[in-house]
Scaffold this motif. Structure first.
Motif, PDB file in Angstrom:
ATOM      1  N   LEU A 222       0.733  -1.275   0.067  1.00  0.00           N
ATOM      2  CA  LEU A 222      -0.070   0.053   0.142  1.00  0.00           C
ATOM      3  C   LEU A 222       0.780   1.243  -0.105  1.00  0.00           C
ATOM      4  N   HIS A 223       1.687   1.339   0.779  1.00  0.00           N
ATOM      5  CA  HIS A 223       2.761   2.515   0.967  1.00  0.00           C
ATOM      6  C   HIS A 223       3.644   2.514  -0.341  1.00  0.00           C
ATOM      7  N   LEU A 224       3.860   1.486  -1.133  1.00  0.00           N
ATOM      8  CA  LEU A 224       4.598   1.678  -2.334  1.00  0.00           C
ATOM      9  C   LEU A 224       3.814   2.336  -3.449  1.00  0.00           C
ATOM     10  N   MET A 225       2.455   1.692  -3.322  1.00  0.00           N
ATOM     11  CA  MET A 225       1.487   2.109  -4.395  1.00  0.00           C
ATOM     12  C   MET A 225       1.263   3.677  -4.350  1.00  0.00           C
ATOM     13  N   THR A 226       1.384   4.440  -2.855  1.00  0.00           N
ATOM     14  CA  THR A 226       1.472   5.882  -2.736  1.00  0.00           C
ATOM     15  C   THR A 226       2.529   6.486  -3.720  1.00  0.00           C
ATOM     16  N   VAL A 227       3.517   5.955  -3.990  1.00  0.00           N
ATOM     17  CA  VAL A 227       4.546   6.738  -4.375  1.00  0.00           C
ATOM     18  C   VAL A 227       5.261   6.303  -5.628  1.00  0.00           C
ATOM     19  N   ALA A 249      -4.597   4.174  -2.166  1.00  0.00           N
ATOM     20  CA  ALA A 249      -3.773   3.274  -1.197  1.00  0.00           C
ATOM     21  C   ALA A 249      -3.793   4.343   0.145  1.00  0.00           C
ATOM     22  N   SER A 250      -3.662   5.622  -0.197  1.00  0.00           N
ATOM     23  CA  SER A 250      -3.606   6.390   1.030  1.00  0.00           C
ATOM     24  C   SER A 250      -4.520   6.450   1.860  1.00  0.00           C
ATOM     25  N   GLU A 251      -5.911   6.522   1.251  1.00  0.00           N
ATOM     26  CA  GLU A 251      -7.004   6.378   2.003  1.00  0.00           C
ATOM     27  C   GLU A 251      -7.020   4.990   2.847  1.00  0.00           C
ATOM     28  N   VAL A 252      -6.777   3.899   2.250  1.00  0.00           N
ATOM     29  CA  VAL A 252      -6.705   2.701   2.918  1.00  0.00           C
ATOM     30  C   VAL A 252      -5.669   2.573   4.316  1.00  0.00           C
ATOM     31  N   ILE A 253      -4.550   3.281   3.847  1.00  0.00           N
ATOM     32  CA  ILE A 253      -3.626   3.164   4.955  1.00  0.00           C
ATOM     33  C   ILE A 253      -4.056   4.197   6.203  1.00  0.00           C
ATOM     34  N   GLY A 254      -4.932   5.373   5.643  1.00  0.00           N
ATOM     35  CA  GLY A 254      -5.327   6.269   6.662  1.00  0.00           C
ATOM     36  C   GLY A 254      -6.556   5.462   7.587  1.00  0.00           C
ATOM     37  N   LEU A 255      -7.082   4.190   7.071  1.00  0.00           N
ATOM     38  CA  LEU A 255      -8.127   3.776   7.814  1.00  0.00           C
ATOM     39  C   LEU A 255      -7.562   2.380   8.485  1.00  0.00           C
ATOM     40  N   GLY A 256      -6.252   2.431   8.516  1.00  0.00           N
ATOM     41  CA  GLY A 256      -5.563   1.520   9.244  1.00  0.00           C
ATOM     42  C   GLY A 256      -5.270   0.108   8.644  1.00  0.00           C
ATOM     43  N   GLY A 257      -5.377   0.172   7.247  1.00  0.00           N
ATOM     44  CA  GLY A 257      -4.931  -0.908   6.327  1.00  0.00           C
ATOM     45  C   GLY A 257      -5.623  -2.232   6.870  1.00  0.00           C
ATOM     46  N   ILE A 258      -5.048  -3.468   6.838  1.00  0.00           N
ATOM     47  CA  ILE A 258      -5.798  -4.546   7.155  1.00  0.00           C
ATOM     48  C   ILE A 258      -5.610  -4.770   8.547  1.00  0.00           C
ATOM     49  N   GLN A 259      -5.047  -3.761   9.416  1.00  0.00           N
ATOM     50  CA  GLN A 259      -5.288  -4.051  10.787  1.00  0.00           C
ATOM     51  C   GLN A 259      -6.339  -3.519  11.677  1.00  0.00           C
ATOM     52  N   PRO A 281      -1.524  -2.689 -10.133  1.00  0.00           N
ATOM     53  CA  PRO A 281      -0.231  -1.899  -9.726  1.00  0.00           C
ATOM     54  C   PRO A 281       0.964  -2.870  -9.930  1.00  0.00           C
ATOM     55  N   GLY A 282       1.258  -3.277 -11.169  1.00  0.00           N
ATOM     56  CA  GLY A 282       2.433  -4.207 -11.313  1.00  0.00           C
ATOM     57  C   GLY A 282       3.959  -3.845 -10.862  1.00  0.00           C
ATOM     58  N   GLY A 283       3.970  -2.522 -11.057  1.00  0.00           N
ATOM     59  CA  GLY A 283       5.109  -1.794 -10.864  1.00  0.00           C
ATOM     60  C   GLY A 283       5.613  -1.812  -9.395  1.00  0.00           C
ATOM     61  N   SER A 284       4.437  -1.484  -8.586  1.00  0.00           N
ATOM     62  CA  SER A 284       4.413  -1.616  -6.949  1.00  0.00           C
ATOM     63  C   SER A 284       4.892  -3.001  -6.768  1.00  0.00           C
ATOM     64  N   ALA A 285       4.054  -3.892  -7.248  1.00  0.00           N
ATOM     65  CA  ALA A 285       4.276  -5.307  -6.816  1.00  0.00           C
ATOM     66  C   ALA A 285       5.710  -5.823  -7.012  1.00  0.00           C
ATOM     67  N   ASP A 286       6.461  -5.243  -8.141  1.00  0.00           N
ATOM     68  CA  ASP A 286       7.935  -5.881  -8.551  1.00  0.00           C
ATOM     69  C   ASP A 286       8.894  -5.104  -7.403  1.00  0.00           C
ATOM     70  N   LEU A 287       8.395  -3.992  -6.986  1.00  0.00           N
ATOM     71  CA  LEU A 287       9.107  -3.210  -5.878  1.00  0.00           C
ATOM     72  C   LEU A 287       9.090  -3.963  -4.673  1.00  0.00           C
ATOM     73  N   LEU A 288       7.801  -4.297  -4.183  1.00  0.00           N
ATOM     74  CA  LEU A 288       7.551  -5.130  -3.146  1.00  0.00           C
ATOM     75  C   LEU A 288       8.376  -6.264  -2.939  1.00  0.00           C
ATOM     76  N   ALA A 289       8.477  -6.966  -4.253  1.00  0.00           N
ATOM     77  CA  ALA A 289       9.436  -8.328  -4.470  1.00  0.00           C
ATOM     78  C   ALA A 289      11.002  -8.006  -3.980  1.00  0.00           C
TER      79      ALA A 289
END
Length: 314
Positions: A222-227, A249-259, A281-289
């Motif tokens: 989620l954080h990678l998706m914001t940048v 992604a920023s909205e979901v983070i603001g709501l606490g994500g999956i926590q 968001p495949g680019g964010s997925a690659d950078l997560l990896a």
């Protein structure tokens, strides 16, 4: 001693680095929920690939990752490693397409993962003694520094000064550079993976300290998706879609994500919306990896107690 039975600190460096990278690639596709992306529970925004094709594709490119690491570890420092990686990349793409029946599951990862593997090999070669003194691993900052050095001038050579072909022959990276000055993954590697250094690794490290691996991966995605200036999103949804990915992604983070319950509900809504709009968001997925891979390279295996999902999760 036979490498098959050698302790990890006596294994060949290419094996250590390759294992870390493959772990990152496999864990990324296991990440769930992951809006718009393939996971064991969803095809995301895709119609031609699923969790099985990703597993087969990963197996197909495993030898390529090892080969790129050996290039970085064995070649004299200062060699033009990108030129040496290109033929390996073409072989990897062929193997990927054969494994998936012609579906492009990992082309971006072949580029990003190959460069990271070679850079890790260079970093380990330069710091061999200290790298193996107490641990077989290598600092993520050293790998990113070598990526930056290896890719110096890449944007200028391949985007800014490249001959202007007909529009239909442009890659997404070339098209969006000309349209909006977005450098995509080329700019990311030339800058030494800033999204990973400044966002991915700090967020993942802190989340993994506090929560399970599952939560840490989703939180980091989620954080990678914001940048990330994600050309995979741009290809499917344009600039409006990219801005939408960042804001949701920023909205979901603001709501606490999956926590939190509200964050989980928001993730479900976003996932359905991304699937409807075919946003991935495949680019964010690659950078997560790459974030996970670099964390493992520096810290060693993920602690086993972190592999159990947090109790609150559905």
């Amino acid at each position: 001693m036979d490498n098959l039975t050698a302790p990890i600190n006596q294994c060949e460096p290419a094996e250590i680095i390759g294992r870390s990278l493959l772990s990152g690639i496999l864990l990324e596709v296991a990440c769930h929920p992951s809006p718009g992306l393939v996971s064991p529970f969803s095809m995301g925004a895709h119609e031609d690939m699923n969790h099985y094709s990703f597993m087969l594709s990963t197996a197909a490119i495993a030898a390529y990752i090892q080969a790129c690491t050996r290039v970085g570890y064995q070649e004299p420092p200062g060699e033009n490693l990108l030129l040496k990686l290109r033929p390996l990349g073409l072989q990897a793409e062929k193997a990927m397409l054969e494994a998936t029946g012609g579906v492009n599951t990992h082309k971006g990862m072949i580029f990003l993962g190959g460069i990271t593997a070679a850079a890790a090999g260079v970093a380990m070669q330069k710091d061999h003694e200290s790298a193996f003194e107490n641990t077989p691993y290598v600092k993520a900052t050293a790998v990113c520094r070598e990526i930056k050095e290896m890719c110096r001038g890449l944007v200028q050579r391949e985007l800014e000064n490249a001959p202007l072909p007909k529009k239909e022959t442009l890659t997404q990276g070339e098209y969006w550079y000309r349209q909006a000055g977005i450098t995509g993954v080329r700019g990311e590697v030339e800058a030494g993976l800033p999204a990973v250094r400044q966002t991915g690794l700090p967020v993942f490290s802190e989340a993994l300290r506090l929560f399970s691996l599952k939560t840490a991966m989703v939180h980091t995605l989620l954080h990678l998706m914001t940048v990330v200036e994600d050309t995979t999103v741009l290809a499917r949804a344009g600039l409006e879609g990219l801005n939408l990915v960042k804001s949701t992604a920023s909205e979901v983070i603001g709501l606490g994500g999956i926590q939190t319950e509200r964050g989980q509900q928001a993730m479900e809504r976003v996932s359905r919306f991304f699937e409807t709009r075919r946003i991935s968001p495949g680019g964010s997925a690659d950078l997560l990896a790459m974030t996970i891979a670099l964390w493992i390279m520096e810290n060693g295996p993920i602690p086993k107690e972190k592999m159990v999902p947090d109790r609150h999760q559905r």
